[in-house]
Design a protein around this motif. Structure first.
Motif, PDB file in Angstrom:
ATOM      1  N   UNK A 350      -2.690 -28.055  42.678  1.00  0.00           N
ATOM      2  CA  UNK A 350      -2.643 -26.627  42.973  1.00  0.00           C
ATOM      3  C   UNK A 350      -3.901 -26.229  43.732  1.00  0.00           C
ATOM      4  N   UNK A 351      -3.713 -25.767  44.948  1.00  0.00           N
ATOM      5  CA  UNK A 351      -4.837 -25.272  45.745  1.00  0.00           C
ATOM      6  C   UNK A 351      -4.787 -23.761  45.913  1.00  0.00           C
ATOM      7  N   UNK A 352      -3.648 -23.156  45.580  1.00  0.00           N
ATOM      8  CA  UNK A 352      -3.497 -21.699  45.697  1.00  0.00           C
ATOM      9  C   UNK A 352      -2.407 -21.264  44.737  1.00  0.00           C
ATOM     10  N   UNK A 353      -2.757 -20.482  43.716  1.00  0.00           N
ATOM     11  CA  UNK A 353      -1.737 -20.059  42.745  1.00  0.00           C
ATOM     12  C   UNK A 353      -0.805 -19.001  43.325  1.00  0.00           C
ATOM     13  N   UNK A 354      -1.136 -18.474  44.518  1.00  0.00           N
ATOM     14  CA  UNK A 354      -0.245 -17.516  45.169  1.00  0.00           C
ATOM     15  C   UNK A 354       0.821 -18.218  46.008  1.00  0.00           C
ATOM     16  N   UNK A 355       0.826 -19.525  46.003  1.00  0.00           N
ATOM     17  CA  UNK A 355       1.914 -20.307  46.625  1.00  0.00           C
ATOM     18  C   UNK A 355       2.789 -20.820  45.493  1.00  0.00           C
ATOM     19  N   UNK A 356       3.288 -19.867  44.678  1.00  0.00           N
ATOM     20  CA  UNK A 356       3.999 -20.198  43.436  1.00  0.00           C
ATOM     21  C   UNK A 356       5.498 -20.365  43.623  1.00  0.00           C
ATOM     22  N   UNK A 357       6.070 -19.650  44.595  1.00  0.00           N
ATOM     23  CA  UNK A 357       7.520 -19.678  44.742  1.00  0.00           C
ATOM     24  C   UNK A 357       8.052 -21.063  45.021  1.00  0.00           C
ATOM     25  N   UNK A 358       7.339 -21.803  45.852  1.00  0.00           N
ATOM     26  CA  UNK A 358       7.783 -23.159  46.198  1.00  0.00           C
ATOM     27  C   UNK A 358       7.725 -24.089  44.993  1.00  0.00           C
ATOM     28  N   UNK A 359       6.820 -23.819  44.048  1.00  0.00           N
ATOM     29  CA  UNK A 359       6.731 -24.652  42.846  1.00  0.00           C
ATOM     30  C   UNK A 359       7.978 -24.486  41.988  1.00  0.00           C
ATOM     31  N   UNK A 360       8.341 -23.229  41.723  1.00  0.00           N
ATOM     32  CA  UNK A 360       9.551 -22.972  40.933  1.00  0.00           C
ATOM     33  C   UNK A 360      10.769 -23.494  41.665  1.00  0.00           C
ATOM     34  N   UNK A 361      10.847 -23.218  42.968  1.00  0.00           N
ATOM     35  CA  UNK A 361      12.008 -23.664  43.745  1.00  0.00           C
ATOM     36  C   UNK A 361      12.121 -25.185  43.774  1.00  0.00           C
ATOM     37  N   UNK A 362      10.983 -25.877  43.808  1.00  0.00           N
ATOM     38  CA  UNK A 362      11.036 -27.345  43.825  1.00  0.00           C
ATOM     39  C   UNK A 362      11.748 -27.896  42.605  1.00  0.00           C
ATOM     40  N   UNK A 363      11.408 -27.377  41.420  1.00  0.00           N
ATOM     41  CA  UNK A 363      12.090 -27.826  40.201  1.00  0.00           C
ATOM     42  C   UNK A 363      13.549 -27.406  40.182  1.00  0.00           C
ATOM     43  N   UNK A 364      13.830 -26.195  40.637  1.00  0.00           N
ATOM     44  CA  UNK A 364      15.214 -25.705  40.622  1.00  0.00           C
ATOM     45  C   UNK A 364      16.065 -26.457  41.638  1.00  0.00           C
ATOM     46  N   UNK A 365      15.510 -26.752  42.816  1.00  0.00           N
ATOM     47  CA  UNK A 365      16.250 -27.528  43.819  1.00  0.00           C
ATOM     48  C   UNK A 365      16.562 -28.928  43.303  1.00  0.00           C
ATOM     49  N   UNK A 366      15.604 -29.542  42.619  1.00  0.00           N
ATOM     50  CA  UNK A 366      15.854 -30.853  42.021  1.00  0.00           C
ATOM     51  C   UNK A 366      17.027 -30.786  41.062  1.00  0.00           C
ATOM     52  N   UNK A 367      17.002 -29.794  40.204  1.00  0.00           N
ATOM     53  CA  UNK A 367      18.068 -29.587  39.206  1.00  0.00           C
ATOM     54  C   UNK A 367      19.406 -29.342  39.900  1.00  0.00           C
ATOM     55  N   UNK A 368      19.394 -28.513  40.944  1.00  0.00           N
ATOM     56  CA  UNK A 368      20.626 -28.210  41.677  1.00  0.00           C
ATOM     57  C   UNK A 368      21.197 -29.469  42.326  1.00  0.00           C
ATOM     58  N   UNK A 369      20.337 -30.295  42.927  1.00  0.00           N
ATOM     59  CA  UNK A 369      20.811 -31.486  43.622  1.00  0.00           C
ATOM     60  C   UNK A 369      21.349 -32.545  42.666  1.00  0.00           C
ATOM     61  N   UNK A 370      20.919 -32.496  41.405  1.00  0.00           N
ATOM     62  CA  UNK A 370      21.459 -33.426  40.404  1.00  0.00           C
ATOM     63  C   UNK A 370      22.928 -33.144  40.101  1.00  0.00           C
ATOM     64  N   UNK A 371      23.415 -31.967  40.477  1.00  0.00           N
ATOM     65  CA  UNK A 371      24.834 -31.637  40.308  1.00  0.00           C
ATOM     66  C   UNK A 371      25.666 -32.137  41.482  1.00  0.00           C
TER      67      UNK A 371
END
Length: 531
Positions: A350-371
């Motif tokens: 983490x170099x910037x906590x204001x770049x948070x959306x991509x972190x949540x989306x990364x986990x959610x995209x992984x989960x989505x692609x597992x379907x």
């Protein structure tokens, strides 16, 4: 609004306001029957007034005139559509948005609209209805003056006067029904985005999703922190750690009733849902924080689109995946320098906590692609850099699968939402290189929106993927056409058109062919898909 189709002389249609859209040049020659009838009833004064006021039918031009009792309507409103050869339904949609706002100011309860003659009457009807419904939208529930105001807030009855020689058909009736459903869903999404952050928390957003799913016959599963922990979504948990509001994991599913269609690979829709973004410990300045209630606009668009998808009934499943949380500073908030482990197993510095959306989306995209979806699309108010590049009205589209990106761009054109493809260039990848982890969550300032797209790309593997950065168009800075200042609901129409386009393309395909080899989940995933 209650819409009815009528034919014949537009000046005889019931409506306190008669709306006549015109192309350039139609005042002088080749005037449509609606204009000729209105001008005749007003003894030539309508064209005379238009000439005096400089109205030529150019796009964005309008002219209002009292009829002094000479027609059924008390006023006539002329709307410019620009040059006929360059006509797009969006021009008509924007014009009718202005008409809806004019009708509100006049407090008229009924409107008659002369549908212009265009290559497709169904497309024109859809544009008119969407323009009126979206243009009449207001978010004033917190204004005491609005609660005390008396009189009509928006037109209740609308007569749609079909062009000469056009009869009511199944196509125009279907266009009307679709336009109403899409408009209602878009306005529903706008409401969610316009609500203050103390009114729409992750729990409230999840409950809104639950209520919507039940009303539209969709299956929904909602999880909390425990479920997120079970899914090993370390990035999502890191972002949510600083808030007292518990995060929510939302999964909404449309499944066709036909057993064969239900086995087709699904489409996956992912929406960013940061219900308030303070920037975390990398705190935003005050002026940059005021509008951060809108940082969940992607999820609102996805949930709104699912309402329409339930009505459209495509011949394949559609899944919506949303991770909702706040990004807040606190003693237990994630910090610059922390290393988080994603569901995929990749580690992120983490170099910037204001770049948070991509972190949540990364986990959610992984989960989505597992379907194992056939394609996945995410909508996110992700970067200010995209606003710098494209302004307030154009969505940035990213993806290296040409077929999927082109489909989405085609859907956007049909929907009337402007998008522009930006590169996902490996030349920018060095900006995310970390000395201590697999990658950083934020790199240099230059190419910021590309860097964010490159980060997301790490979590989709070989699944055809399109990322839409809606940071600018999600919130209009001023009144424009059918948009008021505030939330726009951008993305709802494009998602609906994308699903409809896919449905048209797959309707004639055998299920065996379309489901023989679904796209694989993100490479390196160590977990199984769970709901």
């Amino acid at each position: 609004m209650n819409f009815t189709f009528v034919t014949g002389d537009a000046t005889l249609a019931n409506g306190e306001l008669l709306v006549i859209p015109l192309f350039e040049g139609e005042l002088s020659e080749g005037a449509p029957v609606s204009l000729a009838s209105a001008d005749r009833a007003l003894e030539g004064r309508l064209r005379g007034a238009a000439t005096q006021e400089g109205f030529k039918g150019k796009a964005d031009q309008s002219l209002m005139m009292h009829t002094l009792g000479r027609t059924t309507a008390g006023r006539v409103l002329l709307l410019g559509l620009g040059h006929r050869a360059r006509f797009q339904p969006e021009t008509l949609r924007l014009a009718l948005g202005r008409a809806a706002k004019a009708a509100q100011r006049l407090k008229v309860a009924s409107v008659a609209v002369a549908i212009p003659a265009t290559p497709s009457s169904a497309d024109a009807v859809r544009a008119v209805v969407e323009g009126l419904e979206l243009g009449a939208y207001r978010f004033d529930k917190y204004k005491s003056s609005a609660r005390e105001e008396k009189g009509a807030q928006k037109p209740v009855k609308v007569a749609l006067v079909l062009p000469e020689g056009t009869e009511k058909s199944r196509d125009v009736e279907d266009a009307l029904a679709l336009a109403k459903t899409v408009s209602e869903a878009t306005n529903w999404a706008r409401d969610l985005v316009n609500e203050p952050p103390n009114a729409v928390t992750p729990a409230v957003l999840a409950e809104a999703a639950r209520k919507s799913a039940r009303e539209h016959g969709l299956k929904i599963t909602i999880g909390g922190k425990r479920e997120i922990e079970k899914l090993d979504m370390g990035m999502f948990l890191g972002v949510a750690a600083g808030s007292t509001e518990e995060p929510r994991l939302i999964h909404v599913v449309y499944t066709p009733k036909n057993a064969r269609d239900a086995k087709r690979p699904p489409l996956a829709l992912v929406g960013k849902a940061i219900t308030f973004d303070s920037g975390g410990l990398s705190l935003k300045p005050t002026e940059g924080m005021v509008e951060m209630k809108t940082d969940m606009a992607g999820s609102a668009a996805v949930l709104g689109a699912m309402q329409v998808i339930a009505a459209v009934k495509p011949p394949f499943p559609v899944h919506a995946f949303i991770g909702a949380c706040e990004n807040m500073p606190a003693g237990n908030a994630y910090k610059p320098g922390d290393i988080l482990t994603s569901r995929l197993g990749k580690t992120v510095e983490i170099t910037n906590t204001d770049a948070e959306g991509r972190l949540v989306l990364g986990d959610i995209l992984t989960w989505a692609c597992e379907h194992q979806p056939s394609a996945v699309i995410d909508l996110a108010t992700l970067t200010g850099a995209c606003i710098v590049a494209l302004g307030n009205y154009i969505v940035g589209a990213f993806g290296d699968h040409d077929g999927a990106v082109n489909e989405v761009l085609q859907a956007a054109r049909t929907a009337g939402e402007d998008m522009w493809r930006l590169p996902v260039s490996e030349l920018q990848k060095d900006a995310l290189r970390s000395e201590v982890a697999d990658m950083k969550n934020s790199g240099e300032r230059w190419g910021g929106s590309i860097n964010a797209a490159l980060f997301l790309k790490e979590f989709v593997g070989e699944t055809p993927w399109v990322h839409l950065d809606i940071a600018g168009p999600s919130n209009s800075p001023k009144e424009r056409g059918y948009n008021a200042k505030g939330a726009t609901g951008v993305g709802v129409r494009t998602l609906v058109e994308w699903v409809r386009l896919r449905a048209q393309n797959q309707a004639t395909e055998p299920a065996e062919a379309s489901s023989a080899k679904p796209a694989r989940a993100a490479r390196g995933s160590r977990k199984s898909a769970k709901s």
